[in-house]
Design an enzyme around this catalytic site. Structure first.
Site, mmCIF file in Angstrom:
data_model
loop_
_atom_site.group_PDB
_atom_site.id
_atom_site.type_symbol
_atom_site.label_atom_id
_atom_site.label_comp_id
_atom_site.label_asym_id
_atom_site.label_seq_id
_atom_site.Cartn_x
_atom_site.Cartn_y
_atom_site.Cartn_z
ATOM 1 N NE ARG A 69 38.719 106.566 -26.351
ATOM 2 C CZ ARG A 69 38.088 107.388 -27.192
ATOM 3 N NH1 ARG A 69 38.258 108.668 -27.102
ATOM 4 N NH2 ARG A 69 37.257 106.924 -28.110
ATOM 5 N NE ARG A 118 39.553 97.585 -27.757
ATOM 6 C CZ ARG A 118 39.096 98.810 -27.499
ATOM 7 N NH1 ARG A 118 38.331 99.434 -28.372
ATOM 8 N NH2 ARG A 118 39.388 99.407 -26.372
ATOM 9 C CG HIS A 145 38.570 98.242 -21.287
ATOM 10 N ND1 HIS A 145 39.872 98.077 -21.718
ATOM 11 C CD2 HIS A 145 38.083 99.320 -21.968
ATOM 12 C CE1 HIS A 145 40.146 99.013 -22.623
ATOM 13 N NE2 HIS A 145 39.088 99.777 -22.793
ATOM 14 C CD GLN A 148 39.087 103.511 -19.916
ATOM 15 O OE1 GLN A 148 39.258 103.448 -21.118
ATOM 16 N NE2 GLN A 148 39.285 104.634 -19.226
ATOM 17 C CG ASP A 237 31.250 102.389 -21.040
ATOM 18 O OD1 ASP A 237 31.861 102.998 -21.924
ATOM 19 O OD2 ASP A 237 31.073 101.161 -21.063
ATOM 20 C CB SER A 241 26.006 104.669 -30.244
ATOM 21 O OG SER A 241 27.214 104.529 -29.532
ATOM 22 C CG MET A 242 26.087 99.877 -26.699
ATOM 23 S SD MET A 242 27.824 99.628 -26.927
ATOM 24 C CE MET A 242 27.964 97.925 -26.430
ATOM 25 C CB CYS A 277 36.053 104.562 -20.439
ATOM 26 S SG CYS A 277 34.492 103.905 -20.999
ATOM 27 C CG LEU A 278 36.164 109.918 -23.294
ATOM 28 C CD1 LEU A 278 37.306 110.864 -23.692
ATOM 29 C CD2 LEU A 278 34.823 110.654 -23.338
ATOM 30 N NE ARG A 305 43.161 102.689 -21.793
ATOM 31 C CZ ARG A 305 42.490 102.155 -22.816
ATOM 32 N NH1 ARG A 305 41.347 102.691 -23.194
ATOM 33 N NH2 ARG A 305 42.929 101.060 -23.420
HETATM 34 N N1 CP Z 1 38.023 103.696 -23.902
HETATM 35 C C1 CP Z 1 38.467 102.984 -24.967
HETATM 36 O O1 CP Z 1 38.849 101.816 -24.850
HETATM 37 O O2 CP Z 1 38.496 103.680 -26.135
HETATM 38 P P1 CP Z 1 38.739 103.078 -27.585
HETATM 39 O O3 CP Z 1 37.558 102.179 -27.887
HETATM 40 O O4 CP Z 1 38.801 104.277 -28.490
HETATM 41 O O5 CP Z 1 40.009 102.297 -27.570
#
Ligand code: CP
Length: 319
Positions: A69, A118, A145, A148, A237, A241-242, A277-278, A305
């Site tokens: 994203r 990032r 973030h 977001q 959020d 899967s961390m 937030c995916l 976004r």
């Molecule tokens: N929500 C978000 O930051 O998605 P990405 O990790 O795909 O950038």
């Protein structure tokens, strides 16, 4: 944590602010950026492609971590408004490892009008901003973030009318998304609740800072069922899967009871929206039924976004 010092850059004698933390800005500025986001969104949605404020400008996008994203929304948004974005992945840049952050900042500032990054450690974005002579935008760190949360605020405003006065309940890990909500709560007054398992609470200093601001009601709890009562928004959020396989398995056990499912949404009430937030791990963090329900706004949220970031870029570039 709670390192929210801001940095400034100067271009042609004009002081421009980096976009590192929501709390670096006052309420009027945040609302102005969100208004601008809605305005430019409407223009792009109308098919108008004549607004090209970034024409002749380039943006360096540093990605120390993977993204779908953030990368696509920044690149698309910058392109649609006339600019050219350059992707720099871990094979191109290893800030602080192959090359010192202060050198990366100064070199990229020589080519580009704006830098988006990032990174893992929050200190890296602070260092990047300190040494960059062009504006730096935070595309996620281990602390926060902000892009977001600006997209989330825009989505809430579109669906509810305003963020101010709403009840936003976050269910999951007290991570960088929660810190960003807390920083937003120190600028805009609303009711923010974080329901997380014991041991996964957000950074205590950041919670304290948001409470000290004295404008929002802030609650941290370990009881998601009680938390969601009366919520306007239930937000989750990624927490499933961390880390490595064993760590992920252990997490799933610790987060039992924190899945957003139909029963939890029923407690929130018929008008509560679901946001995420995916990426989301369906069937673990959230059920298919909840994410596919008519009151799930995760896809407008993902689209926003791009619109929120377009307005952030316009703001830091003084356009
Ligand atoms: N929500 C978000 O930051 O998605 P990405 O990790 O795909 O950038």
């Amino acid at each position: 944590l709670c390192q929210t010092s801001s940095a400034t850059s100067t271009v042609n004698g004009t002081e421009l602010k980096d976009f590192l933390h929501i709390s670096d800005f006052d309420k009027a500025t945040i609302l102005k950026i969100l208004d601008r986001a809605a305005e430019v969104k409407a223009l792009l949605k109308s098919g108008d492609r004549t607004f090209l404020p970034f024409k002749g400008k380039t943006m360096a996008m540093i990605f120390a971590k993977p993204s779908m994203r953030t990368r696509v929304s920044f690149e698309t948004g910058f392109f649609l408004l006339g600019g050219h974005a350059i992707y720099l992945g871990p094979d191109d840049i290893q800030m602080g490892k192959r090359e010192e952050t202060r050198d990366v900042a100064r070199v990229l500032s020589r080519y580009n009008d704006v830098i988006m990054a990032r990174v893992f450690a929050h200190q890296d974005i602070l260092d990047l901003a300190k040494y960059s002579t062009v504006p730096v935008i935070n595309g996620l760190t281990d602390f926060n973030h902000p892009c977001q949360i600006m997209a989330d605020a825009l989505t809430i405003i579109e669906h509810i009318g305003q963020l101010e006065g709403t009840k936003v309940v976050y269910v999951g890990d007290g991570n960088n998304i929660v810190h960003s909500w807390l920083l937003m709560a120190s600028v805009i007054p609303f009711h923010f609740v974080c329901a997380c398992p014991k041991g996964f609470e957000p950074d205590a200093k950041t919670v304290e800072m948001a409470r000290q601001a004295g404008i929002s009601k802030i609650e941290i709890t370990n009881d998601p069922k009680e938390a969601v009562r009366g919520a306007d928004v239930v937000y989750s959020d990624v927490w499933a899967s961390m880390g490595q396989k064993e760590e992920a398995a252990q997490r799933r056990k610790l987060f039992e009871g924190f899945q957003v499912d139909e029963d939890l949404m029923k407690l929130a009430g018929p008008n509560a929206y679901f946001m995420h937030c995916l990426p989301a791990e369906r069937g673990v963090e959230v059920t298919d039924g909840v994410i596919e329900a008519p009151n799930s706004i995760v896809f407008p949220q993902a689209e926003n976004r791009m619109h929120a970031q377009n307005a952030i870029m316009l703001h830091v570039l003084g356009l």
